[in-house]
Design a protein around this motif. Structure first.
Motif, PDB file in Angstrom:
ATOM      1  N   GLY A   1      21.138  26.501  59.922  1.00  7.82           N
ATOM      2  CA  GLY A   1      21.397  26.365  61.328  1.00  7.82           C
ATOM      3  C   GLY A   1      22.831  25.962  61.533  1.00  7.82           C
ATOM      4  N   GLY A   2      23.117  25.333  62.772  1.00 12.79           N
ATOM      5  CA  GLY A   2      24.245  24.989  62.951  1.00 12.79           C
ATOM      6  C   GLY A   2      25.289  26.150  63.308  1.00 12.79           C
ATOM      7  N   SER A   3      26.497  25.737  63.435  1.00 10.12           N
ATOM      8  CA  SER A   3      27.622  26.775  64.152  1.00 10.12           C
ATOM      9  C   SER A   3      28.233  27.494  62.934  1.00 10.12           C
ATOM     10  N   THR A   4      28.366  26.709  61.907  1.00  5.45           N
ATOM     11  CA  THR A   4      29.189  27.354  60.638  1.00  5.45           C
ATOM     12  C   THR A   4      28.780  28.652  60.295  1.00  5.45           C
ATOM     13  N   PRO A   5      27.590  29.050  60.278  1.00  2.00           N
ATOM     14  CA  PRO A   5      27.063  30.549  59.455  1.00  2.00           C
ATOM     15  C   PRO A   5      27.590  31.487  60.521  1.00  2.00           C
TER      16      PRO A   5
ATOM     17  N   LYS B   1      39.951  25.528  56.752  1.00  2.00           N
ATOM     18  CA  LYS B   1      39.997  25.870  58.050  1.00  2.00           C
ATOM     19  C   LYS B   1      38.871  26.843  58.661  1.00  2.00           C
ATOM     20  N   ARG B   2      38.526  26.560  59.840  1.00  2.00           N
ATOM     21  CA  ARG B   2      37.447  27.644  60.452  1.00  2.00           C
ATOM     22  C   ARG B   2      37.986  28.773  60.637  1.00  2.00           C
TER      23      ARG B   2
ATOM     24  N   LEU C   1      22.537  27.050  53.212  1.00  2.00           N
ATOM     25  CA  LEU C   1      22.446  25.692  54.064  1.00  2.00           C
ATOM     26  C   LEU C   1      24.163  25.437  54.397  1.00  2.00           C
ATOM     27  N   GLY C   2      23.946  24.451  55.652  1.00  2.00           N
ATOM     28  CA  GLY C   2      25.186  23.939  55.854  1.00  2.00           C
ATOM     29  C   GLY C   2      25.183  22.661  55.388  1.00  2.00           C
ATOM     30  N   VAL C   3      26.392  21.965  56.066  1.00  2.00           N
ATOM     31  CA  VAL C   3      26.333  20.378  55.489  1.00  2.00           C
ATOM     32  C   VAL C   3      27.053  19.641  56.742  1.00  2.00           C
ATOM     33  N   GLY C   4      26.744  18.467  57.110  1.00  2.00           N
ATOM     34  CA  GLY C   4      27.288  17.525  58.135  1.00  2.00           C
ATOM     35  C   GLY C   4      28.428  16.683  57.593  1.00  2.00           C
ATOM     36  N   ALA C   5      29.216  16.093  58.245  1.00  2.00           N
ATOM     37  CA  ALA C   5      30.115  15.388  57.838  1.00  2.00           C
ATOM     38  C   ALA C   5      29.872  14.050  57.015  1.00  2.00           C
TER      39      ALA C   5
ATOM     40  N   GLY D   1      15.595  27.047  57.369  1.00  2.00           N
ATOM     41  CA  GLY D   1      15.837  25.744  56.596  1.00  2.00           C
ATOM     42  C   GLY D   1      15.342  24.659  57.502  1.00  2.00           C
ATOM     43  N   ASP D   2      15.749  24.719  58.950  1.00  2.00           N
ATOM     44  CA  ASP D   2      15.115  23.735  59.991  1.00  2.00           C
ATOM     45  C   ASP D   2      15.407  24.393  61.254  1.00  2.00           C
ATOM     46  N   GLU D   3      14.916  23.379  62.176  1.00  2.00           N
ATOM     47  CA  GLU D   3      14.898  23.875  63.489  1.00  2.00           C
ATOM     48  C   GLU D   3      14.851  22.787  64.494  1.00  2.00           C
ATOM     49  N   ARG D   4      15.491  22.793  65.576  1.00  2.00           N
ATOM     50  CA  ARG D   4      15.201  21.862  66.662  1.00  2.00           C
ATOM     51  C   ARG D   4      14.201  22.018  67.183  1.00  2.00           C
ATOM     52  N   TRP D   5      13.219  21.182  67.668  1.00  2.00           N
ATOM     53  CA  TRP D   5      12.238  21.109  68.658  1.00  2.00           C
ATOM     54  C   TRP D   5      12.605  21.473  70.140  1.00  2.00           C
TER      55      TRP D   5
ATOM     56  N   THR E   1      22.187  18.054  55.356  1.00  2.00           N
ATOM     57  CA  THR E   1      22.131  19.381  55.043  1.00  2.00           C
ATOM     58  C   THR E   1      20.491  19.805  55.697  1.00  2.00           C
ATOM     59  N   ALA E   2      20.467  20.899  56.140  1.00  2.00           N
ATOM     60  CA  ALA E   2      19.039  21.114  57.101  1.00  2.00           C
ATOM     61  C   ALA E   2      19.095  19.976  58.027  1.00  2.00           C
ATOM     62  N   SER E   3      17.752  19.312  57.883  1.00  2.00           N
ATOM     63  CA  SER E   3      17.718  18.132  58.899  1.00  2.00           C
ATOM     64  C   SER E   3      17.269  17.057  57.974  1.00  2.00           C
TER      65      SER E   3
HETATM   66  C1  6PG Z   1      21.217  22.067  61.939  1.00  2.00           C
HETATM   67  C2  6PG Z   1      21.930  22.508  60.608  1.00  2.00           C
HETATM   68  C3  6PG Z   1      22.513  21.417  60.064  1.00  2.00           C
HETATM   69  C4  6PG Z   1      24.055  21.952  59.873  1.00  2.00           C
HETATM   70  C5  6PG Z   1      25.036  21.068  59.927  1.00  2.00           C
HETATM   71  C6  6PG Z   1      26.588  21.544  59.952  1.00  2.00           C
HETATM   72  O1  6PG Z   1      20.116  22.514  62.505  1.00  2.00           O
HETATM   73  O2  6PG Z   1      22.132  21.573  62.751  1.00  2.00           O
HETATM   74  O3  6PG Z   1      20.721  22.858  60.010  1.00  2.00           O
HETATM   75  O4  6PG Z   1      22.240  21.225  58.695  1.00  2.00           O
HETATM   76  O5  6PG Z   1      24.181  23.117  59.222  1.00  2.00           O
HETATM   77  O6  6PG Z   1      25.028  19.834  60.885  1.00  2.00           O
HETATM   78  O7  6PG Z   1      26.412  21.992  61.281  1.00  2.00           O
HETATM   79  P1  6PG Z   1      27.736  22.855  61.786  1.00  2.00           P
HETATM   80  O8  6PG Z   1      27.617  24.276  61.059  1.00  2.00           O
HETATM   81  O9  6PG Z   1      27.567  23.302  63.391  1.00  2.00           O
HETATM   82  O10 6PG Z   1      28.969  22.043  61.432  1.00  2.00           O
END
Ligand code: 6PG
Length: 244
Positions: A42-46, A243-244, A145-149, A71-75, A153-155
């Protein structure tokens, strides 16, 4: 095995390298097991990766033998701006020949998060032919998977008791107050770490500290960051763009 870290100047370079790895794994999975089970991040990176896969890989990945999971979802509704399903549907799924029956979104519209999590767990156990009691032996071919700061990862967020979950494959969680869409459904670590490969995609300086600690002190990183707890039987591969 431990984490393999591949560094790239720009996210586009990481996307191209990751797409190539996905195609290689997909080809091997279909040749040897007749299908390719891929969990989307999820998220914006992928989103750039999904766009690249849709544009350059419509035929280089056996989409007709591919099964897509999340891997995860917002409700939130599947049409909501924050929906991980909507993002993948618009940037990838609409543009590739994946059979509709092979797309397995987290069923956010069937009820409250706890009910959604139970239903998705049933979907996964049925797909992987695992009984209600077993912890997963082998699950996805690839979990993206992504990763937050903060190293989530996932939620799966830092210091959440869910990180100790060993039997449930899918759980509902409440994300920290700073996060958008706090009510979420997420894979737990067992089905993630029972995957054949874990590919983690991250871009930008705000995530560099997670990677730096992972390289400098893996044990400390694993203590602090859920993303560093991702270790499949082939370890994990981090595609890191400066960099993005
Ligand atoms: C989500 C993701 C979360 C995401 C990271 C990075 O649902 O938000 O699963 O784990 O991968 O928060 O988010 P960005 O790619 O937007 O930085």
């Amino acid at each position: 095995m431990d984490a393999e870290v591949l560094r790239f100047e720009r996210l586009g370079d990481a996307n191209r390298a990751l797409a190539k790895r996905l195609a290689e794994v997909a080809d091997e999975a279909v040749r040897t097991r007749g299908r390719f089970a891929l969990t989307l991040a999820g998220g914006s990176t992928p989103l750039g990766l999904y766009d690249h896969l849709a544009g350059d890989y419509p035929c280089r990945i056996p989409w007709d033998r591919t099964h897509l999971f999340w891997g995860d979802e917002r409700w939130v509704p599947k049409t909501d701006q924050a929906s991980n399903y909507r993002l993948a549907h618009e940037t990838l799924i609409l543009k590739i020949p994946v059979p509709a029956g092979n797309v397995h979104p987290i069923p956010v519209d069937i009820g409250p998060p706890a009910k959604v999590a139970l239903a998705y767990e049933k979907t996964l156990r049925t797909f992987f032919e695992s009984s209600d009691r077993d912890t997963p032996e082998k699950t996805f071919d690839v979990v993206l998977l992504g990763v937050g700061a903060d190293g989530h990862t996932a939620s799966l967020f830092p210091e959440d008791p869910i990180l100790e979950e060993r039997t449930r494959w899918v759980r509902s969680v409440t994300a920290p107050a700073a996060m958008a869409s706090r009510k979420r459904i997420t894979l737990t670590l067992p089905p993630i770490n029972s995957s054949r490969y874990a590919f983690i995609l991250a871009a930008g300086p705000e995530k560099a500290s997670v990677v730096d600690l992972l390289l400098r002190n893996p044990d400390e990183a694993r203590r602090r960051f859920p993303a560093a707890k991702v270790r499949t039987r082939t370890g994990s591969t981090w595609f890191i763009a400066a960099k993005r």
